[in-house]
Design an enzyme around this catalytic site. Structure first.
Site, mmCIF file in Angstrom:
data_model
loop_
_atom_site.group_PDB
_atom_site.id
_atom_site.type_symbol
_atom_site.label_atom_id
_atom_site.label_comp_id
_atom_site.label_asym_id
_atom_site.label_seq_id
_atom_site.Cartn_x
_atom_site.Cartn_y
_atom_site.Cartn_z
ATOM 1 C CG HIS A 327 -2.120 0.851 1.139
ATOM 2 N ND1 HIS A 327 -2.228 1.914 0.270
ATOM 3 C CD2 HIS A 327 -3.299 0.815 1.818
ATOM 4 C CE1 HIS A 327 -3.406 2.484 0.407
ATOM 5 N NE2 HIS A 327 -4.077 1.844 1.340
ATOM 6 C CE LYS A 406 -24.122 2.902 -11.162
ATOM 7 N NZ LYS A 406 -22.990 3.313 -12.018
ATOM 8 C CE LYS A 412 -36.966 3.377 -4.233
ATOM 9 N NZ LYS A 412 -38.442 3.460 -4.326
ATOM 10 C CG LEU A 414 -31.545 7.789 -1.410
ATOM 11 C CD1 LEU A 414 -32.004 6.550 -0.662
ATOM 12 C CD2 LEU A 414 -31.521 9.004 -0.484
ATOM 13 C CG ASP A 417 -19.423 6.048 -0.803
ATOM 14 O OD1 ASP A 417 -18.956 4.938 -0.494
ATOM 15 O OD2 ASP A 417 -19.070 7.109 -0.242
ATOM 16 C CB THR A 441 -10.585 6.159 1.182
ATOM 17 O OG1 THR A 441 -10.053 5.121 1.996
ATOM 18 C CG2 THR A 441 -9.460 6.838 0.425
ATOM 19 C CB THR A 452 -6.415 9.121 1.066
ATOM 20 O OG1 THR A 452 -5.405 8.905 2.062
ATOM 21 C CG2 THR A 452 -6.285 8.111 -0.062
#
Length: 608
Positions: A327, A406, A412, A414, A417, A441, A452
């Site tokens: 990472h 999704k 809706k 919304l 995520d 993140t 980030t």
């Protein structure tokens, strides 16, 4: 990203780097205001008042001096955070990074033309490698399209770190070595490393100026596999990379002292484009259940992974694939990008190679045979023992939630995520009876070398909604109202964090300025509410959306009593890989089921 697949373009991949804005330093007053708001879910009235006084004292005292020092640093550096973040978040960390820092994920090829099938490991591996190497060439030629939000270019620097990059252990701090160069910058390594049954091989992927074809790569892989399957296993030097960092640094120094050639071989692995891992495992996997293969990808055989490499491509004996990546040099969107590219290419070609089967006269792979002694072998055995002990404690549940995805959430009105984030909050609240401090993140790639920022998803609004969902006397109308308030708060936080107005990295910068100035640690950072609300890397929910594509991801929790969620959202389903520690969570039913209950509750709340 669908519109940003690698195609020939007049734009060059890295052409906007010099024109990107510098990372801003947020207002001290605003950051402290947001911080105070974030601790409210975890404090009673008395505790909050105490923290409020501490914050006020900090703002009027040492905080202002630290802010001025930080502003001075920002004048000298286009990204005041970059070096600090790399060191504090990754290179100074001493715990074993292969299990605790690396991320990865299983490939989704099994959902179309490459279902699990014994006997396909090498053929599929050669095709997959060929597509990856084409992506490498696009990067070298700077033909990978610039990622953009609208017409605004994003920082592409992390893509330099995908190939020919490796972390090297140090006694107190590691380092990252990057050998990648674009064609205009000069020579770049063009060999890959292959690991099989504790042995290591390398071979060039270019021959006479041309990229090897899949049949030629297959010939190299077949040679390696036949050799390894007909001869004794190797010592498994790669397992040392799974060790605690300082112990690995000492073991590496000793390994080099045995024979200078050992250093040459280490450098060949470090500079390789990637490591191709021939794994004898045959993990179960279906489109609805990636649990077993995800476990093998994240915590599989350490003798056939180089834990410090930026890219380990894992090939299982049943033709299933995955990757495991350090990472430190980059964030998940880099591996998501190449994984999606490869998956699309495999889908478009129906998983086959339709070109020439001709194989040129290419040199055979070179084996890297390390000089080892009894001490090195003992170090390897110790590394494997601690690795398997910790790996055995991990519990991975990677199920597909197929009731909706999704499309329904967008219908809706919304945000998908935010939908998942609130579902996680409700699931945690129901399971533990209290709010769960949560890291999500946010990307800051609008800025030069941006990486980030932290979105703290456990807001006052989210907790009020969770409480209303647990209260039978609360009307559906009131629950919906509280839910929409929680959505609005989260959406604003994500926007703020992505545009340089977050506060967690700002507070980190202020604490590091104090450390560099040899000042006492400000009380703000020793206040119990700082860590209880997640500060200092203490979030019990470690989460990240890896996109809306057919790409999987897994990551371990930040803390022992936490959960790790690298989730992705598709039109008709959601994948929420749940990683936790068995020794802490002993539940009658998988925690993933609780998350699904949270999703269902949200779906009910959002009905017209």
């Amino acid at each position: 990203m669908e519109n940003q697949l690698a195609k020939s373009s007049e734009e060059r991949t890295f052409q906007y780097q010099d024109s990107l804005p510098s990372l801003p330093v947020p207002s001290l007053e605003e950051s402290l205001k947001k911080y105070l708001e974030s601790v409210k879910p975890f404090a009673n009235e008395e505790e909050y008042k105490k923290t409020e006084a501490i914050v006020q004292k900090f703002q009027n005292g040492i905080g202002e001096k630290l802010q001025q020092k930080l502003l001075e640093r920002a004048k000298e550096k286009r990204n005041w955070l970059e070096d600090w973040w790399l060191n504090v978040a990754y290179l100074d960390v001493r715990i074993p990074s292969q299990l605790h820092v690396n991320f990865g994920g299983p490939a989704s090829h099994i959902e179309h033309y490459w279902p699990p099938k014994e006997g396909t490991q090498l053929e599929r591996g050669s095709i997959s490698l060929w597509h990856i190497l084409n992506y490498w060439q696009l990067l070298r030629k700077e033909k990978l399209p610039v990622h953009k939000v609208g017409n605004t270019p994003l920082d592409m620097n992390q893509f330099r770190m995908l190939f020919s990059t490796c972390k090297v252990p140090g006694m107190t701090r590691d380092s990252v070595i990057n050998y990648f160069r674009t064609e205009s910058e000069g020579h770049c390594p063009n060999h890959i490393a292959v690991m099989c049954r504790g042995r290591v091989f390398v071979f060039d992927v270019m021959h006479e100026g041309c990229l090897m074809t899949p049949p030629e790569i297959l010939r190299q892989l077949t040679y390696i596999q036949k050799k390894c399957h007909s001869e004794p296993d190797g010592p498994g030097v790669a397992a040392l990379t799974s060790e605690e960092r300082t112990r690995w640094a000492k073991a590496r120094e000793y390994l080099i002292s045995l024979n200078p050639e050992n250093l040459t071989m280490l450098e060949k692995i470090q500079s390789s484009l990637l490591v191709f891992c021939l794994d004898d495992g045959s993990p179960h996997v279906t489109p609805e259940d990636y649990s077993q293969v995800a476990t093998k990808v994240l915590a599989g055989d350490p003798t056939v992974r180089w834990g410090d490499k930026s890219y380990n491509l894992i090939s299982f004996s049943n033709g299933v694939f995955g990757c495991n990546c350090d990472h430190a040099p980059y964030d998940a969107m880099v591996i998501v990008s190449i994984s999606y590219y490869v998956d699309q290419k495999i889908f478009e070609s129906e998983g086959r190679w339709t070109g020439s089967d001709k194989v040129r006269d290419i040199p055979l792979p070179e084996e890297l045979v390390f000089t080892v002694d009894e001490k090195v072998l003992n170090d390897i055995n110790q590394a494997k023992a601690q690795y398997f002990k910790q790996a055995s404690d991990l519990q991975l549940l990677v199920y597909a939630f197929t009731s909706f995805g999704k499309k329904l959430t967008k219908k809706k009105k919304l945000h998908p995520d935010t939908f998942v984030q609130l579902a996680l909050q409700l699931a945690y609240y129901r399971l533990h009876g209290r709010p769960g401090c949560c890291y999500e993140t946010a990307m800051t790639r609008y800025f030069y070398h941006g990486r980030t920022e932290t979105v703290r998803s456990c807001t006052v609004e989210a907790v009020r909604w969770c409480q209303s969902m647990q209260d039978p006397s609360t009307s559906l109308f009131e629950q919906q109202h509280k839910m929409l308030e929680a959505f609005a708060k989260h959406n604003k936080m994500m926007k703020d964090c992505s545009t340089g107005k977050g506060f967690d990295r700002h507070l980190l910068g202020l604490s590091l300025i104090a450390k560099e100035e040899c000042l006492p640690v400000p009380e703000l950072f020793t206040d119990p509410l700082f860590s209880r609300s997640g500060g200092g890397g203490n979030f019990v929910l470690s989460t990240s959306l890896i996109g809306y594509l057919r790409v999987q991801g897994v990551v371990v929790p930040m803390v022992h009593n936490g959960y790790g969620f690298f989730y992705h959202i598709r039109d008709d389903r959601l994948h929420l890989p749940n990683v936790s520690n068995k020794s802490y969570f002993i539940c009658e039913q998988p925690d993933g089921i609780k998350v699904y209950c949270g999703l269902y509750s949200l779906e009910i709340m959002s009905r017209d």
